[in-house]
Design a protein around this motif. Structure first.
Motif, PDB file in Angstrom:
ATOM      1  N   GLN A 198       0.856  -1.184   0.000  1.00 35.08           N
ATOM      2  CA  GLN A 198       0.000   0.000   0.000  1.00 35.08           C
ATOM      3  C   GLN A 198       0.891   1.233   0.000  1.00 35.08           C
ATOM      4  N   SER A 199       0.917   1.943  -1.122  1.00 35.45           N
ATOM      5  CA  SER A 199       1.807   3.089  -1.275  1.00 35.45           C
ATOM      6  C   SER A 199       1.220   4.369  -0.706  1.00 35.45           C
ATOM      7  N   ALA A 200      -0.101   4.526  -0.775  1.00 35.77           N
ATOM      8  CA  ALA A 200      -0.799   5.706  -0.266  1.00 35.77           C
ATOM      9  C   ALA A 200      -2.174   5.250   0.193  1.00 35.77           C
ATOM     10  N   ASP A 201      -2.997   6.201   0.668  1.00 33.87           N
ATOM     11  CA  ASP A 201      -4.288   5.830   1.243  1.00 33.87           C
ATOM     12  C   ASP A 201      -5.096   4.928   0.326  1.00 33.87           C
ATOM     13  N   ASP A 202      -5.185   5.271  -0.958  1.00 37.92           N
ATOM     14  CA  ASP A 202      -5.968   4.472  -1.889  1.00 37.92           C
ATOM     15  C   ASP A 202      -5.138   4.074  -3.104  1.00 37.92           C
ATOM     16  N   VAL A 203      -3.864   3.852  -2.893  1.00 35.86           N
ATOM     17  CA  VAL A 203      -2.991   3.395  -3.968  1.00 35.86           C
ATOM     18  C   VAL A 203      -2.280   2.120  -3.512  1.00 35.86           C
ATOM     19  N   PHE A 204      -2.555   1.038  -4.231  1.00 37.26           N
ATOM     20  CA  PHE A 204      -1.968  -0.256  -3.932  1.00 37.26           C
ATOM     21  C   PHE A 204      -1.195  -0.741  -5.156  1.00 37.26           C
ATOM     22  N   VAL A 205      -0.181  -1.554  -4.907  1.00 38.41           N
ATOM     23  CA  VAL A 205       0.644  -2.117  -5.979  1.00 38.41           C
ATOM     24  C   VAL A 205       0.778  -3.614  -5.752  1.00 38.41           C
ATOM     25  N   LEU A 206       0.463  -4.394  -6.784  1.00 40.55           N
ATOM     26  CA  LEU A 206       0.660  -5.840  -6.726  1.00 40.55           C
ATOM     27  C   LEU A 206       1.724  -6.216  -7.748  1.00 40.55           C
ATOM     28  N   LEU A 207       2.851  -6.732  -7.266  1.00 31.55           N
ATOM     29  CA  LEU A 207       3.971  -7.117  -8.126  1.00 31.55           C
ATOM     30  C   LEU A 207       3.854  -8.595  -8.517  1.00 31.55           C
ATOM     31  N   SER A 208       4.080  -8.876  -9.790  1.00 29.21           N
ATOM     32  CA  SER A 208       4.104 -10.266 -10.236  1.00 29.21           C
ATOM     33  C   SER A 208       4.811 -10.322 -11.588  1.00 29.21           C
ATOM     34  N   GLU A 209       4.579 -11.394 -12.347  1.00 31.53           N
ATOM     35  CA  GLU A 209       5.127 -11.517 -13.687  1.00 31.53           C
ATOM     36  C   GLU A 209       4.188 -12.374 -14.510  1.00 31.53           C
ATOM     37  N   ALA A 210       4.430 -12.420 -15.836  1.00 29.92           N
ATOM     38  CA  ALA A 210       3.493 -13.122 -16.704  1.00 29.92           C
ATOM     39  C   ALA A 210       4.193 -13.624 -17.957  1.00 29.92           C
ATOM     40  N   ASN A 211       3.552 -14.643 -18.564  1.00 28.69           N
ATOM     41  CA  ASN A 211       3.916 -15.151 -19.884  1.00 28.69           C
ATOM     42  C   ASN A 211       5.285 -15.829 -19.908  1.00 28.69           C
ATOM     43  N   ILE A 212       5.403 -16.907 -19.129  1.00 27.21           N
ATOM     44  CA  ILE A 212       6.611 -17.732 -19.176  1.00 27.21           C
ATOM     45  C   ILE A 212       6.573 -18.567 -20.454  1.00 27.21           C
ATOM     46  N   GLU A 213       7.645 -18.493 -21.252  1.00 27.02           N
ATOM     47  CA  GLU A 213       7.737 -19.234 -22.508  1.00 27.02           C
ATOM     48  C   GLU A 213       8.946 -20.169 -22.469  1.00 27.02           C
ATOM     49  N   ARG A 214       9.164 -20.868 -23.561  1.00 17.80           N
ATOM     50  CA  ARG A 214      10.333 -21.743 -23.668  1.00 17.80           C
ATOM     51  C   ARG A 214      11.611 -20.926 -23.457  1.00 17.80           C
ATOM     52  N   GLN A 215      12.594 -21.568 -22.870  1.00 13.85           N
ATOM     53  CA  GLN A 215      13.901 -20.958 -22.569  1.00 13.85           C
ATOM     54  C   GLN A 215      13.794 -19.862 -21.504  1.00 13.85           C
ATOM     55  N   GLN A 216      12.749 -19.919 -20.690  1.00 12.69           N
ATOM     56  CA  GLN A 216      12.594 -18.944 -19.610  1.00 12.69           C
ATOM     57  C   GLN A 216      12.298 -19.659 -18.294  1.00 12.69           C
ATOM     58  N   SER A 217      12.911 -19.197 -17.251  1.00 13.08           N
ATOM     59  CA  SER A 217      12.521 -19.621 -15.905  1.00 13.08           C
ATOM     60  C   SER A 217      11.624 -18.548 -15.323  1.00 13.08           C
ATOM     61  N   ALA A 218      10.967 -18.868 -14.228  1.00 12.65           N
ATOM     62  CA  ALA A 218      10.204 -17.866 -13.491  1.00 12.65           C
ATOM     63  C   ALA A 218      11.151 -17.124 -12.559  1.00 12.65           C
ATOM     64  N   SER A 219      10.666 -16.089 -11.921  1.00 12.30           N
ATOM     65  CA  SER A 219      11.517 -15.305 -11.035  1.00 12.30           C
ATOM     66  C   SER A 219      10.806 -15.011  -9.722  1.00 12.30           C
ATOM     67  N   CYS A 220      11.542 -14.428  -8.796  1.00 10.09           N
ATOM     68  CA  CYS A 220      11.000 -14.020  -7.510  1.00 10.09           C
ATOM     69  C   CYS A 220      11.770 -12.778  -7.064  1.00 10.09           C
ATOM     70  N   LEU A 221      11.567 -12.370  -5.829  1.00  9.78           N
ATOM     71  CA  LEU A 221      12.200 -11.157  -5.311  1.00  9.78           C
ATOM     72  C   LEU A 221      13.215 -11.506  -4.230  1.00  9.78           C
ATOM     73  N   TYR A 222      14.375 -10.863  -4.296  1.00  9.95           N
ATOM     74  CA  TYR A 222      15.401 -10.978  -3.259  1.00  9.95           C
ATOM     75  C   TYR A 222      15.686  -9.584  -2.692  1.00  9.95           C
ATOM     76  N   ASN A 223      15.779  -9.479  -1.378  1.00  6.96           N
ATOM     77  CA  ASN A 223      16.271  -8.228  -0.761  1.00  6.96           C
ATOM     78  C   ASN A 223      17.475  -8.535   0.131  1.00  6.96           C
ATOM     79  N   ASP A 224      18.392  -9.349  -0.406  1.00  7.36           N
ATOM     80  CA  ASP A 224      19.558  -9.800   0.344  1.00  7.36           C
ATOM     81  C   ASP A 224      20.681  -8.780   0.367  1.00  7.36           C
ATOM     82  N   LYS A 225      20.692  -7.815  -0.566  1.00  5.10           N
ATOM     83  CA  LYS A 225      21.781  -6.838  -0.606  1.00  5.10           C
ATOM     84  C   LYS A 225      21.454  -5.577   0.174  1.00  5.10           C
TER      85      LYS A 225
END
Length: 614
Positions: A192-219
């Motif tokens: 939730q970025s602001a009172d009525d502003v929300f953000v949903l992060l994701s990804e779409a359309n995995i094809e051949r020669q592609q892996s899926a991804s995720c989020l890292y905050n290790d650095k």
């Protein structure tokens, strides 16, 4: 002479200013003007109606040396039909911009009316795949609902305001910083970025020669990097990443969005006449090993007949059926009674040792074709394939192989023990459901779910279920190994709140058949695909009310995710209808007919309701 020098100087200044202007990005906005993007240093700032929604502190790929400069490319329109999902006719518009990072490297950025999608395209690769450096900055204090990563995507979305979250149980390892905080997160991720502003992060359309991804905050704790899972592909020439997606807007914008399928490839199947979403009677929740017992399977076929359900799922261990019976006997019994049978398989790439059978029947192309041809021959309508091992290239390509092979043999597909959907339901409409959720089967495993289920249930429509079908296996009025403390009306509401092209009902036959006839009729008429979905009210983890339309009938469902009584607001001017049936909390039921739509409803702790408006 002086005039000539002055003219030359002015000309040089003019050329310099013109060149500088050409290097600056054009103004980037969505077609409706609500969403905008501005280049800032190495990244982008995305705003909704002038309020900052998402900070991308870095974009591009490793080795990029130029500063981001975007140019308008074209207008893009998505207009297509879905066989299942939250909306049958999907329409969306976008403005597309391009940043040429270097020769043969481009970032494509689309600003849709309800979010942003971007990917990296390459034309002259010579082996190793580039590493993108897309990074989302989520400041401390920002309200968020993130799920810790696991290869089966079965976890909770707890509300927090900090990245400092201790890692919980994981079946596939723990990722944590030196200070002990979790550092790996699954898609989707809501903030939730602001009172009525929300953000949903994701990804779409995995094809051949592609892996899926995720989020890292290790650095850096506040910086969440998009990191692709293992991908050994060696590419010469063209390649691109999947679409990275951020749905941006109000909670209604997020819940109603079809952005994940909007950017996915169109339907690849020539004939879809055999694909029919539906409700399924399901043995596992009550009988872990029931699918090796012909008499128990008969009970679930008979339940489907009594409730007028189209499908029955015969789960694991059907290959070791007792008393001289075989899976072919069970399939024949179902088909003879007008119920379409589905059967379970172990993917044999994840949990193998100690896992249930049948195993290793689908891994080789020739074995897979033979098995699916046999399924089609004996009258199996679909397959549930379980126990995948994550989001790497091996798993993604295997899923594509399975969907394509199943389609050749007119088999519906349900992936279990698998990662979350990423738009495949548009490209391969025989994929009707995917687990990727902490669902009702967990009442079978540990006692954790009993006290967390209500709040979790009220979070899923804002997170996991936004991006695609979700095989939560809802609706249990009795108890499995561990009790539930949600009300009967809460459980019934889940069948509407949770979208799934194959909606598996969890409870045992005796429990369903003991319910009032109105409840049984409700389950027999329940749609598993929707023409329209509208957000009515709620907030993640607290409550949710959704309205879903099938034809001219509206199903309005709501639940209370808290441990205290709550009034659920029902602003529904868009819903038309004269006949209103209400299923509400009672002892244990309160089924009534209303003369007009209520403006609100009182809900007991962990309660719920369903209204059918015709």
């Amino acid at each position: 002479m002086t005039k000539k020098i002055l003219f030359v100087l002015l000309t040089l200044v003019s050329v310099s200013v013109s060149a500088q202007q050409k290097k600056q990005s054009v103004k980037m906005v969505s077609p409706n003007g609500h969403l905008s993007a501005v280049v800032q240093q190495e990244g982008l700032t995305l705003s909704r109606d002038g309020r900052v929604a998402l900070q991308m502190s870095k974009i591009g790929v490793e080795g990029t040396t130029s500063s981001p400069v975007f140019a308008f490319e074209k207008k893009v329109r998505a207009d297509y039909q879905m066989l299942s999902g939250k909306r049958s006719h999907c329409v969306n518009d976008a403005n597309e911009y391009r940043w040429t990072m270097s020769d043969g490297q481009t970032m494509v950025l689309r600003l849709y009316n309800d979010g942003v999608a971007y990917r990296y395209e390459f034309t002259n690769l010579t082996g190793e795949l580039p590493r993108e450096q897309s990074t989302y900055h989520v400041a401390e204090g920002t309200r968020r609902w993130f799920m810790q990563w696991g290869d089966g995507a079965e976890g909770f979305y707890p509300l927090t305001t900090s990245y400092k979250t201790k890692p919980g149980q994981s079946f596939s390892g723990v990722w944590k910083s030196g200070e002990g905080w979790n550092t790996r997160w699954s898609f989707p991720a809501l903030m939730q970025s602001a009172d009525d502003v929300f953000v949903l992060l994701s990804e779409a359309n995995i094809e051949r020669q592609q892996s899926a991804s995720c989020l890292y905050n290790d650095k850096a704790g506040e910086d969440y990097r998009v990191v692709a899972d293992q991908n050994e592909s060696k590419v010469t020439g063209k390649w691109h990443t999947p679409w990275r997606v951020a749905i941006i807007g109000s909670l209604a914008d997020v819940v109603e969005s079809t952005l994940i399928t909007d950017v996915s490839e169109p339907n690849q199947l020539a004939d879809v006449s055999w694909i029919h979403p539906g409700v399924v009677s399901w043995v596992y929740w009550a009988y872990n090993h029931g699918s090796n017992d012909f008499n128990i399977i008969k009970k679930y076929v008979d339940l489907a007949v009594a409730l007028k359900l189209p499908y029955v799922l015969i789960d694991a261990e059907w290959d070791t059926m007792k008393d001289g019976k075989t899976i072919e006997d069970a399939v024949k019994y179902a088909n003879d009674n007008g119920v379409k049978p589905m059967i379970w398989y172990n993917s044999s790439v994840g949990w193998i040792d100690g896992a249930p059978t049948p195993k290793f029947r689908l891994n080789k192309a020739e074995d897979r074709e033979k098995e699916f041809a046999w399924c089609e021959k004996i009258g199996v309508a679909g397959v549930k394939i379980d126990f995948f091992s994550g989001e790497n290239l091996k798993n993604m390509d295997f899923c594509l192989d399975l969907m394509e092979s199943a389609a050749r043999h007119h088999l519906l597909v349900n992936f279990h023990g698998a990662t979350v959907p990423r738009g495949w339901q548009r490209t391969y409409p025989n994929l009707l459901s995917t687990e990727g959720v902490y669902g009702a089967e967990w009442y079978n495993n540990v006692g954790t779910f009993t006290t967390k289920a209500a709040s979790h249930n009220a979070t899923l429509p804002f997170t996991r279920n936004v991006i695609g079908p979700m095989d939560y296996t809802p609706c249990a009025f009795s108890d499995s190994q561990h009790p539930h403390i949600t009300s009967h009306a809460h459980e019934l509401a889940l069948t509407v709140l949770f979208e799934s092209g194959l909606q598996h009902l969890a409870d045992r036959p005796e429990s369903f058949l003991a319910q009032p006839k109105e409840v049984q009729q409700f389950l027999g008429q329940l749609p598993a695909a929707w023409d329209e979905t509208r957000f009515v009210s709620g907030y993640p983890g607290e409550s949710v009310v959704l309205a879903r339309r099938s034809g001219t009938t509206w199903y309005v469902a709501g639940i209370n995710g808290t441990d205290e009584a709550k009034t659920l607001q029902l602003p529904m001017s868009f819903v038309k209808g004269k006949t209103i049936t209400l299923f509400a909390d009672g002892e244990p039921w309160n089924v009534t007919t209303l003369k007009k739509k209520p403006a609100s409803l009182e809900c007991i702790a962990r309660g719920g309701f369903v209204m059918i408006i015709k």
